[in-house]
Design a protein around this motif. Structure first.
Motif, short mmCIF file in Angstrom:
data_model
loop_
_atom_site.label_atom_id
_atom_site.label_comp_id
_atom_site.label_asym_id
_atom_site.label_seq_id
_atom_site.Cartn_x
_atom_site.Cartn_y
_atom_site.Cartn_z
N GLY A 18 -17.42 -37.99 13.00
CA GLY A 18 -18.17 -39.05 12.35
C GLY A 18 -18.70 -40.08 13.32
N GLU A 19 -18.01 -41.23 13.39
CA GLU A 19 -18.52 -42.39 14.13
C GLU A 19 -18.79 -42.08 15.60
OE1 GLU A 19 -17.07 -46.90 15.42
OE2 GLU A 19 -15.66 -45.48 14.51
N MET A 20 -17.83 -41.45 16.30
CA MET A 20 -18.01 -41.23 17.73
C MET A 20 -19.12 -40.22 18.02
SD MET A 20 -16.23 -43.32 19.40
CE MET A 20 -16.51 -42.58 21.01
N GLY A 58 -17.25 -28.17 22.55
CA GLY A 58 -17.61 -29.58 22.59
C GLY A 58 -18.97 -29.74 23.22
N CYS A 59 -19.93 -28.99 22.72
CA CYS A 59 -21.24 -28.87 23.38
C CYS A 59 -22.09 -30.12 23.27
CB CYS A 59 -21.99 -27.67 22.84
SG CYS A 59 -22.38 -27.79 21.06
N GLY A 60 -21.71 -31.06 22.40
CA GLY A 60 -22.46 -32.30 22.30
C GLY A 60 -23.92 -32.07 21.97
N GLY A 61 -24.79 -32.69 22.74
CA GLY A 61 -26.22 -32.57 22.51
C GLY A 61 -26.85 -31.30 23.02
N GLY A 80 -22.56 -22.57 21.01
CA GLY A 80 -22.17 -23.96 21.15
C GLY A 80 -21.33 -24.39 19.95
N VAL A 81 -20.17 -24.95 20.22
CA VAL A 81 -19.27 -25.40 19.14
C VAL A 81 -19.02 -26.89 19.30
CG1 VAL A 81 -16.99 -25.13 18.09
CG2 VAL A 81 -18.14 -23.13 19.08
N ASP A 82 -19.24 -27.64 18.22
CA ASP A 82 -18.95 -29.08 18.24
C ASP A 82 -18.55 -29.51 16.84
OD1 ASP A 82 -19.70 -31.41 20.48
OD2 ASP A 82 -19.49 -32.15 18.43
N ILE A 83 -17.64 -30.48 16.77
CA ILE A 83 -17.13 -30.94 15.48
C ILE A 83 -18.06 -31.94 14.81
CG2 ILE A 83 -15.81 -32.93 16.33
CD1 ILE A 83 -13.51 -31.98 14.47
N SER A 84 -19.04 -32.47 15.56
CA SER A 84 -19.97 -33.46 15.02
C SER A 84 -21.19 -32.78 14.41
CB SER A 84 -20.42 -34.43 16.11
OG SER A 84 -21.55 -35.17 15.68
N PRO A 85 -21.42 -32.95 13.10
CA PRO A 85 -22.64 -32.37 12.52
C PRO A 85 -23.90 -33.01 13.07
CG PRO A 85 -21.49 -33.76 10.91
CD PRO A 85 -20.57 -33.62 12.09
N ASP A 86 -23.84 -34.29 13.42
CA ASP A 86 -25.02 -34.97 13.98
C ASP A 86 -25.40 -34.37 15.33
OD1 ASP A 86 -25.29 -37.12 11.92
OD2 ASP A 86 -23.30 -37.65 12.65
N LEU A 87 -24.40 -34.17 16.20
CA LEU A 87 -24.68 -33.60 17.51
C LEU A 87 -25.09 -32.14 17.40
CD1 LEU A 87 -21.83 -35.25 19.60
CD2 LEU A 87 -24.30 -35.57 19.93
N THR A 88 -24.45 -31.39 16.52
CA THR A 88 -24.80 -29.98 16.36
C THR A 88 -26.25 -29.82 15.94
OG1 THR A 88 -22.51 -29.48 15.73
CG2 THR A 88 -24.17 -27.82 15.23
N ALA A 89 -26.69 -30.64 14.98
CA ALA A 89 -28.08 -30.57 14.53
C ALA A 89 -29.03 -30.94 15.65
CB ALA A 89 -28.27 -31.50 13.33
N THR A 106 -22.36 -23.74 16.10
CA THR A 106 -21.44 -23.81 14.97
C THR A 106 -20.82 -25.21 14.94
OG1 THR A 106 -20.87 -21.46 15.04
CG2 THR A 106 -19.29 -22.93 13.99
N CYS A 107 -20.91 -25.87 13.80
CA CYS A 107 -20.25 -27.16 13.62
C CYS A 107 -18.86 -26.87 13.06
CB CYS A 107 -21.04 -28.05 12.67
SG CYS A 107 -20.27 -29.67 12.41
N ALA A 108 -17.83 -27.05 13.89
CA ALA A 108 -16.47 -26.69 13.48
C ALA A 108 -15.47 -27.35 14.42
CB ALA A 108 -16.30 -25.18 13.51
#
Length: 287
Positions: A18-20, A58-61, A80-89, A106-108
């Motif tokens: 989320g926030e981070m 943790g692919c970030g941007g 690329g795997v990242d938990i942030s939907p904003d960064l994944t998009a 993948t956002c996961a």
């Protein structure tokens, strides 16, 4: 300042979903420029070859994901795997703009994710592996995503005392609020500063042949060419320093930002930015 203002803050986990994640996206260029030399060093050490199938954890941007895709094409691929939907998009859009067709995202949560194309040959992570609540279980899961003999390459922060970019900023914060003592091995940027602990986690996950080299260099705080004022604005808005000060009122934030500006002015190099010392462990191991 009241006694209440000086009470230690509760340690809050960083909400990368989320926030981070949103803060990282909002300040993507500054963050990426700050750690780009470390990513380059880890990419050189990983030495991906055409045909490798790679997970970027943790692919970030998506900057490292796109770089890896260029190294493994034409038949290799990157997930690329990242938990942030904003960064994944954002990473997906960036890869499409770059014309990289051998990338998926993948956002996961990587500690539990399953990937249909597993096992992969390699796993790469630039600062994406230190935030797991249960690192032993997480690395067991990551091990299961790699083929036998596959390799993992990680960049993780070394001890805080060797990362003056963080220590000196936190020194400023401590002039204004009481900062709770660090909890050794707790999830966070410095979770794996203790290489013995990291070795236990990797071994417990099934990894062998652990090899570590130190990377030391200057970090451009706030990005390449940032002025002391811009670096202070970045630290206040996007980093842990600002998080600790955010609810202490405008007067405290203004005073701390001025101190940060003065600190950064002492490290400012014209044409390069605010250059502060950092130390990173570059780690490899075999599944």
């Amino acid at each position: 300042m009241s006694n209440e203002d000086l009470q230690p803050e509760a340690v809050k986990p960083e909400d990368w979903a989320g926030e981070m994640g949103l803060k990282w996206l909002t300040n993507l260029s500054s963050f990426e420029q700050m750690i780009a030399p470390i990513g380059d060093a880890l990419l050189a050490r990983a030495d991906f070859q055409p045909g490798d199938n790679v997970i970027d954890l943790g692919c970030g941007g998506g900057a490292t994901t796109i770089a890896i895709a260029g190294m493994v094409r034409p038949v290799g691929k990157v997930m690329g795997v990242d938990i942030s939907p904003d960064l994944t998009a954002a990473a997906q859009a960036r890869a499409a703009e770059a014309g990289a067709t051998n990338i998926e995202f993948t956002c996961a949560d990587a500690s539990t994710v399953t990937l249909p194309d597993a096992p992969y040959d390699r796993l790469f992570s630039r600062f994406g592996s230190m935030f797991f609540e249960d690192p032993f279980a997480a690395f067991q899961n990551l091990h299961g995503l790699l083929r036998k003999g596959g390799r993992i390459d990680l960049a993780i922060w070394g001890p805080p005392r060797d990362n003056l970019w963080m220590m000196e900023m936190m020194g400023v914060v401590r002039n204004h609020v009481e900062v709770p003592p660090a909890i050794p091995r707790a999830p966070g940027p410095f979770a794996f500063e203790d290489l013995e602990y990291l070795g236990e986690i990797l071994s417990g996950g099934g990894f062998t042949e652990v090899d570590v080299v130190a990377y030391e260099g200057l970090q451009p705080v706030g990005g390449v060419g940032a002025t002391p004022e811009k670096a202070a604005e970045f630290a206040s808005a996007a980093m842990a320093t600002g998080r600790l000060l955010s609810d202490k009122g405008d007067a405290v934030m203004k005073a701390a930002r001025q101190e940060l500006t003065d600190l950064f002015a002492r490290h400012y190099v014209p044409g390069k930015g605010v250059m502060m010392q950092g130390k990173v462990w570059l780690v490899s191991a075999i599944a």
